[in-house]
Design an enzyme around this catalytic site. Sequence first.
Site, PDB file in Angstrom:
ATOM      1  CG  HIS B 326      -2.137  -0.847   1.010  1.00 15.69           C
ATOM      2  ND1 HIS B 326      -2.115  -2.197   1.229  1.00 15.69           N
ATOM      3  CD2 HIS B 326      -3.386  -0.567   0.587  1.00 15.69           C
ATOM      4  CE1 HIS B 326      -3.290  -2.709   0.958  1.00 15.69           C
ATOM      5  NE2 HIS B 326      -4.091  -1.749   0.555  1.00 15.69           N
ATOM      6  N   GLY B 327       2.055   1.197   0.474  1.00 15.86           N
ATOM      7  CA  GLY B 327       2.872   2.399   0.463  1.00 15.86           C
ATOM      8  C   GLY B 327       4.197   2.178   1.144  1.00 15.86           C
TER       9      GLY B 327
END
Lengths: 346, 465
Positions: B326-327
């Site tokens: 996700h990041g």
Amino acid sequence: MLLCELTLEYRHYHKGFNTPIFGVKEQQKEKSNSKKNGQSHEYGPSSVFPFRSRIIEKNKKDNVRIWIASASHAEHITLPQEEIFPNKICDFWVGGCEVLNGSKAGMSIPGNIDLLNKYVKLYRPDFSVLYQMSLIIEYQQGALLNNIAEKAIENRNSIFDISHIKAFLQTTSAYQHLSDYIGGNLKLEGFLKNRLPKTYDSDFELQIMSFLETSKQNGVQPVLTTFAASHDTSNLSDMPLSIRTNFVRYNSYLSPLGWVTMIKHYNDLVREIASREGAFLIDIESEMNGKSWLFVDFVHFNPEGHRLLAIFLAQKLQVFASRSNTVNEIKEDSYEFSSNLESGDN
Amino acid sequence: MTFNSLSFALFLPVFLLLYYAVCSRQRLRDVLLLVGSYFFYMSWYWQYAGLIIISTVIDYFVGRRMHRATSKKERKFLLLVSLCVNLGILAVFKYYNFFIESSHTAFAALGFDIPIGYHQLLLPVGISFYTFQTLSYTIDIYRKQLEPEESLIKFAVFVSFFPQLVAGPIVRAKDFLPQLSRPTFLSSENFNAGLKLVFIGLFKKIIIADLLAYLIVDEVFKDPSAFSSWDLLIGLYAYTFQIYCDFSGYSDIAIGVALMMGFKLAINFNRPYISQNPSDFWRRWHISLSTWLRDYLYIALGGNRGSQWYVARNLVLTMLLGGLWHGAAWNFVIWGAFHGLILVLTRNIVVEERFGVKMALKIFINFHLVVFGWLLFRVSDVNNFTAYITGLFEFSGGSAVSSLVYMLLLASAFMHFVPKIWHENLIGRVIDHQGLWVRSTIYSLMLFVFIGASIGAPSFIYFQF
């Protein structure tokens, strides 16, 4: 959607606004009137005279020449030229007076400076009156909210730049209404701030200082003014919703309270700068601020507001003119170059 | 070009008109899909189209070669090539700065000051999505579950198909490539259903997600100390629904646009907040990602086979990597670890079949576990997290939240917690049963509302992934 847009455009056109399809009715009316009466080009702007004021000769005589450096407050295209304050100053002036209205909607101080630099040698004004504040605050909010550098990179690297179409669509009547009625009301529901960051004070001060310096370098006596808005903290609760929604179209960071607080704060800064730099100051805030009946919205004057401001400016400027006779003497020397330039032009 | 932008509003009708004109000729249709998809991607940052081209060409040839290869060694080597290229690009563009900074911090804690050199490259939009998509293709061929695509153009369309290119759903080759091989099937039912999904997606994004972000979420997370405990709680609920509406709104638009072109993409969200345990949640939230993680990571790690500790390890590892997907930041890793942990701890909680107190309690508890997870997901750093938690449990009174926030939360809750048939009936009554003119008027009015409500048009949250 198109039908809706056409209807709104026609309505706006009739109210004298600039519309993408029908243009500006006011200008058309003025054009036809001037043709009928045979009084062509009494007021600018024209191709040779870019100011929204009475057309004057380049050669300066004994009249006092006043340069108005402002924005839409002094341009006010929906009012006839003779009703806006720059063009009424001379009505209340004892003696000879000429005005150059170097103001345009959306023009910020750097724009004012550029225009002054461009025409100062040709028209040799005695005073340059700066009436600016709401646009500075608007641009400061814009800088706070948008990562301009990031947007620039995006635009540069996209193969599909539609910024012109976007700009065009934003001028449509439907967009303006939606922005006011839906966007504006929604924005007012958010957590708008009550102050700009303190670091912006120095940006404001720098802009005012650059105007002072440019004027002085060009041999023009700068006159600073404080700014007046329709409402202040005492009567802010009376501000109608329509003005509030219009307000947040231009102010996405500050609340109405934050905005009037910033106006007061920057007005104090203007006073401080004027006193420190020995510049002339006209305190418009103390005369007109919070008098909502003199405004059509939160910053633009109605005809009565324009008239009263013109009287006030004329009185104060006349005092300054009598105090600074030396100004003209200084100018006679410094304008030798410009006279040559002018004759060269001819 | 985001789905809620003017650029897309101009691009889509023109593209659809061209598409309908050529869709009966498959080859021409595929070329148009490819050109349209690259145009869509390049309208954001044209230079990064090169990365998709590299992934596409490598995986196309690797897939074909792998299919022909007879030795397991060669197949493994080819798979490794695909993994290295795809994950290598991802590592450089998405994780390089994160790893460099984390290593620097770790060495600094040990007393070593190593030089630090960041790159200034922007994160290519949608890189995590298309990387997972192409990886699934080569892994499926390696597992002999898929035949390679013969046509480079069709394969390139599969990788870059614009409706789901930048934020999913992650489409599997076995679901999408057969649709490309068939002649296009267009119907007014599909068009209407697709258009309705587009409008539902825009409603979720512009009216609910963006407004919740503007009206409360961004502010409470920026400075939690300035808000009362009640407002912080409402802010957290608002973020919970903002991220759902933002991401599921995007998926709705992607599925809707694909449907208007005759392609069927699987649903990506199925009312995730009515799930009764974390496992149930991951069967309903970002379904295309969770099934990808299950099929290509969890099972590869060993899945459910082995001891309880072994399974727990697999779950936590899968969710840790899912979090990192996700990041490139520690809060995503911690969020992943948290979900791994609650998945382990709640494995024995069964999903109730019939509605009752037990089911309601399970939904309530699981919902709040998920909400806490979103707090970990949204905070900017440890200080931000501490300030939020401290403020939340100070039990301070007062509220500065607009009543509009409560209305939006109610609308979101309605979408989630009432039986699906209710809102389907409602939408059906308002839109489906109307004539063309009424439907057009409703859509036009909705467009007016969307334009009016678009305050600065923020990006979709999931673009950064």
